[in-house]
Motif scaffolding. Structure first.
Motif, PDB file in Angstrom:
ATOM      1  N   GLY B 120       0.827  -1.202   0.000  1.00  0.00           N
ATOM      2  CA  GLY B 120       0.000   0.000   0.000  1.00  0.00           C
ATOM      3  C   GLY B 120       0.857   1.245   0.000  1.00  0.00           C
ATOM      4  O   GLY B 120       2.080   1.177  -0.145  1.00  0.00           O
ATOM      5  N   SER B 121       0.200   2.345   0.199  1.00  0.00           N
ATOM      6  CA  SER B 121       0.825   3.649   0.033  1.00  0.00           C
ATOM      7  C   SER B 121       1.886   3.958   1.096  1.00  0.00           C
ATOM      8  O   SER B 121       1.761   3.562   2.253  1.00  0.00           O
ATOM      9  CB  SER B 121      -0.253   4.729   0.093  1.00  0.00           C
ATOM     10  OG  SER B 121       0.333   6.002   0.053  1.00  0.00           O
ATOM     11  N   ALA B 124       0.282   6.683   3.691  1.00  0.00           N
ATOM     12  CA  ALA B 124      -1.001   6.140   4.131  1.00  0.00           C
ATOM     13  C   ALA B 124      -1.640   7.035   5.185  1.00  0.00           C
ATOM     14  O   ALA B 124      -0.964   7.812   5.856  1.00  0.00           O
ATOM     15  CB  ALA B 124      -0.783   4.743   4.703  1.00  0.00           C
ATOM     16  N   GLY B 128      -5.337   3.746   7.652  1.00  0.00           N
ATOM     17  CA  GLY B 128      -4.756   2.760   6.744  1.00  0.00           C
ATOM     18  C   GLY B 128      -3.611   2.012   7.402  1.00  0.00           C
ATOM     19  O   GLY B 128      -3.504   0.789   7.294  1.00  0.00           O
ATOM     20  N   ILE B 154       2.183   1.747   4.713  1.00  0.00           N
ATOM     21  CA  ILE B 154       1.505   0.444   4.773  1.00  0.00           C
ATOM     22  C   ILE B 154       2.507  -0.706   4.896  1.00  0.00           C
ATOM     23  O   ILE B 154       2.324  -1.609   5.720  1.00  0.00           O
ATOM     24  CB  ILE B 154       0.624   0.240   3.518  1.00  0.00           C
ATOM     25  CG1 ILE B 154      -0.468   1.310   3.440  1.00  0.00           C
ATOM     26  CG2 ILE B 154       0.022  -1.155   3.494  1.00  0.00           C
ATOM     27  CD1 ILE B 154      -1.430   1.333   4.596  1.00  0.00           C
ATOM     28  N   VAL B 229      -4.082  -5.214  -1.063  1.00  0.00           N
ATOM     29  CA  VAL B 229      -3.749  -3.789  -1.157  1.00  0.00           C
ATOM     30  C   VAL B 229      -4.605  -3.044  -0.136  1.00  0.00           C
ATOM     31  O   VAL B 229      -5.835  -3.147  -0.155  1.00  0.00           O
ATOM     32  CB  VAL B 229      -3.988  -3.247  -2.577  1.00  0.00           C
ATOM     33  CG1 VAL B 229      -3.585  -1.782  -2.658  1.00  0.00           C
ATOM     34  CG2 VAL B 229      -3.210  -4.072  -3.591  1.00  0.00           C
ATOM     35  N   GLU B 231      -4.187   0.540   1.071  1.00  0.00           N
ATOM     36  CA  GLU B 231      -4.503   1.900   0.625  1.00  0.00           C
ATOM     37  C   GLU B 231      -3.560   2.198  -0.522  1.00  0.00           C
ATOM     38  O   GLU B 231      -2.359   1.929  -0.419  1.00  0.00           O
ATOM     39  CB  GLU B 231      -4.256   2.943   1.730  1.00  0.00           C
ATOM     40  CG  GLU B 231      -5.413   3.171   2.655  1.00  0.00           C
ATOM     41  CD  GLU B 231      -5.219   4.379   3.575  1.00  0.00           C
ATOM     42  OE1 GLU B 231      -6.226   4.896   4.076  1.00  0.00           O
ATOM     43  OE2 GLU B 231      -4.060   4.799   3.798  1.00  0.00           O
ATOM     44  N   ALA B 232      -4.089   2.738  -1.616  1.00  0.00           N
ATOM     45  CA  ALA B 232      -3.217   3.044  -2.746  1.00  0.00           C
ATOM     46  C   ALA B 232      -3.851   4.108  -3.615  1.00  0.00           C
ATOM     47  O   ALA B 232      -5.050   4.056  -3.894  1.00  0.00           O
ATOM     48  CB  ALA B 232      -2.951   1.787  -3.573  1.00  0.00           C
ATOM     49  N   SER B 238       1.920   0.054  -5.648  1.00  0.00           N
ATOM     50  CA  SER B 238       1.127  -1.064  -5.137  1.00  0.00           C
ATOM     51  C   SER B 238       0.282  -1.677  -6.241  1.00  0.00           C
ATOM     52  O   SER B 238       0.020  -2.878  -6.247  1.00  0.00           O
ATOM     53  CB  SER B 238       0.210  -0.586  -4.013  1.00  0.00           C
ATOM     54  OG  SER B 238       0.962   0.059  -3.023  1.00  0.00           O
ATOM     55  N   CYS B 267      -7.461   1.063  -4.709  1.00  0.00           N
ATOM     56  CA  CYS B 267      -8.185  -0.146  -4.285  1.00  0.00           C
ATOM     57  C   CYS B 267      -9.488  -0.284  -5.058  1.00  0.00           C
ATOM     58  O   CYS B 267      -9.855  -1.389  -5.485  1.00  0.00           O
ATOM     59  CB  CYS B 267      -8.474  -0.081  -2.787  1.00  0.00           C
ATOM     60  SG  CYS B 267      -6.974  -0.229  -1.782  1.00  0.00           S
TER      61      CYS B 267
END
Lengths: 361, 361
Positions: B120-121, B124, B128, B154, B229, B231-232, B238, B267
């Motif tokens: 993920g980010s 975030a 998240g 993440i 995943v 948070e993206a 991601s 997402c």
């Protein structure tokens, strides 16, 4: 509608206590027009619809209710639309249990427009209410009529957004169309009566009984090509509407939210079951490009009756079977059968022995 | 790993400047073990791998890098795992471009466990980060090893959650395994080196080049049975990992969020493309029940080599073709071919003319 001489018979059928919609459909199938039903011998009626059919034959109470409804239908903006009317919504003919008639207040022509149902929680979050209003506004601007259930929260916001655009809005009530419920939405109901459409299958004056609402929900989804759920808890009437939509072959859409929000759980459950995830109005419009073609067509004025019934053009005046009509019209058998029933009730076609149909005029 | 006399040859292959992974795979396919490659005439090498193969034959620089890596691999907890090692992750053999070798620091046995990638980010939200940590903790407690990329946000939260449970965590780096990047994760990297596993295909001392990270991402997904995943954003590394996961036949999972959050958009894009919507760890575990069976099996100590190679049991000691092995083992041809390559490199089977294989021991 007040000019329809058969309307009293339709009203008598539906206002007879104890006679359910399934029984009425059975009688219509057997006897044709309501006048024929009311003229049939009691024994024949009871064979089709059981002992409740006895009540059809004379009841001062029912007669008074019929007179009252006929009087109500005389007022400007009021209408009673029966299965035999050209104004009866085509999409409702496709559902398993179309109501024999609908009470309507407002712009009847909205029944002929492409429509999207928007439903959700009564206890919506502020963001959910804003989403419902903004999505409805975008769809209405794109020509879609917003169908919802006039509840507090998401429903009310969807109606308000719909009223702001060309598509306007239809509120399907679980009460009589002349009953304002919930009270908090009185001003909204008045605006819809003026610029949108209030609709109900329940008799005038009916209070909202608990069992009315699931029945009403099938009409919300049935009137629309798709159903968007904005916010809904797991145990929510909106999920009943979404399930009805799926059963009716309508597209189901849902807006996701935080996994920690109880009001997103209903939407997430739908998404897990295959609903389309919606982030923007474009997501829905892209899915429903067919809508937009219909929308363009529907901006014309309604055509005269003959051209209004494309199925008749595929029938000629010789007896023809359903399969041939399906093939000529390029339509599914369910759709053609539903149309044929409506045309039969409207006196436009006759059902012949052996499953054949003949065009009458 | 330091006991492997062939390791120097593997290192020389991969540390030769200008010789890419595809060229190395081509050479291995043609000549078998790395020793054979290094002993082959230059002209033959160049026919397979182009002019870059010339660099294989003598370079003091490469020899120094090999000596350095061999020395590094002597230290406790350090390892170099080659395609020929039993410890090489089975799932990586299924991907299109398995790296010839992996540098590892920590618990090598984690490579044999069922694993889930969580990515993920870097930027975030607080929620998240909390989600990533809590989901990773739940999966790790259920026996899944958490694979991620050691980025801020993440990734770091996923590693931390993984470390808390039985499944632990694998960090796949875009730098040399001995390089700490990003600096802010130095303490986390140390914890992973002790209780988890640091992994990289890049040479010791490699700085993180931009083109390393997409390559690294395919290993994150390739090492795991699924990829979650959290948070993206829409333009996010991601999503590259998620796409790699899908291409590798792994299940892709995504956590939804508000339609107004930029970090939910990646997402939501995945969910529209068919990723599974995840609200709870159970959603993933239910999808991956196979994992849990594997997890139960993997709590036993590693078996001795012979029983460790189920494919050998299906081969007997007579020459046999790939199709027959597939049929006997009930495995796809790609999987069997990959396994055969590994067994060939390990000196367990011989490739015979005509596409036949023979078990050697």
């Amino acid at each position: 509608m007040s000019a329809d001489p058969g309307l009293a018979s339709w009203l008598q059928l539906t206002l007879t206590p104890g006679l359910g919609a399934a029984a009425i459909r059975g009688l219509l199938k057997q006897f044709g027009l309501p006048e024929n039903i009311l003229a049939a011998p009691r024994a024949q009626l009871e064979r089709v619809a059981g002992p409740a059919a006895a009540a059809l034959q004379h009841s001062e109470e029912t007669a008074a209710a019929v007179r009252n409804a006929l009087r109500w239908a005389e007022s400007p903006g009021h209408a009673v639309v029966t299965l035999a009317d050209a104004a009866y919504p085509r999409l409702l003919l496709e559902i398993a249990d179309p109501p024999p008639l609908l009470y309507a207040v407002g712009r009847l022509e909205l029944l002929g427009r492409p429509a999207l149902a928007i439903v959700g929680s009564r206890n919506a979050t502020a963001q959910g209410v804003r989403n419902a209003e903004q999505f409805a506004r975008a769809f209405s601007a794109a020509g879609l009529t917003i169908v919802s259930g006039m509840a507090l929260g998401i429903d009310a916001a969807a109606h308000a957004g719909g009223l702001a655009g060309e598509g306007s809005t239809i509120a399907v009530l679980g009460t009589g169309v002349d009953v304002t419920y919930p009270r908090q939405n009185a001003a909204l109901a008045q605006r819809i009566a003026q610029s949108g459409l209030l609709l109900s299958e329940f008799a005038l004056g009916s209070a909202g009984a608990a069992h009315h609402f699931p029945r009403r929900n099938r009409l919300i989804s049935g009137l629309a090509q798709g159903c968007l759920v904005v916010e809904a808890a797991l145990a929510s009437g909106s999920l009943i509407t979404a399930r009805a939509a799926a059963e009716q072959g309508r597209e189901v859409f849902a807006i996701p939210g935080s996994i920690h929000s109880p009001l997103a759980k209903g939407c997430h459950a739908l998404l897990k079951q295959g609903a389309k995830l919606v982030e923007s109005a474009e997501d829905v419009l892209a899915e429903l490009t067919a809508f937009q073609r219909i929308a363009t067509a529907s901006t014309r004025a309604p055509s005269p009756p003959a051209a209004d019934e494309p199925l008749l053009a595929h029938m000629g005046f010789d007896p023809v079977d359903v399969d041939s009509i399906c093939a000529r019209a390029g339509l599914a058998a369910e759709r053609v059968s539903a149309e044929l029933l409506r045309l039969e009730l409207a006196g436009r076609v006759a059902a012949l022995p052996g499953g054949m149909y003949q065009r009458l005029n």
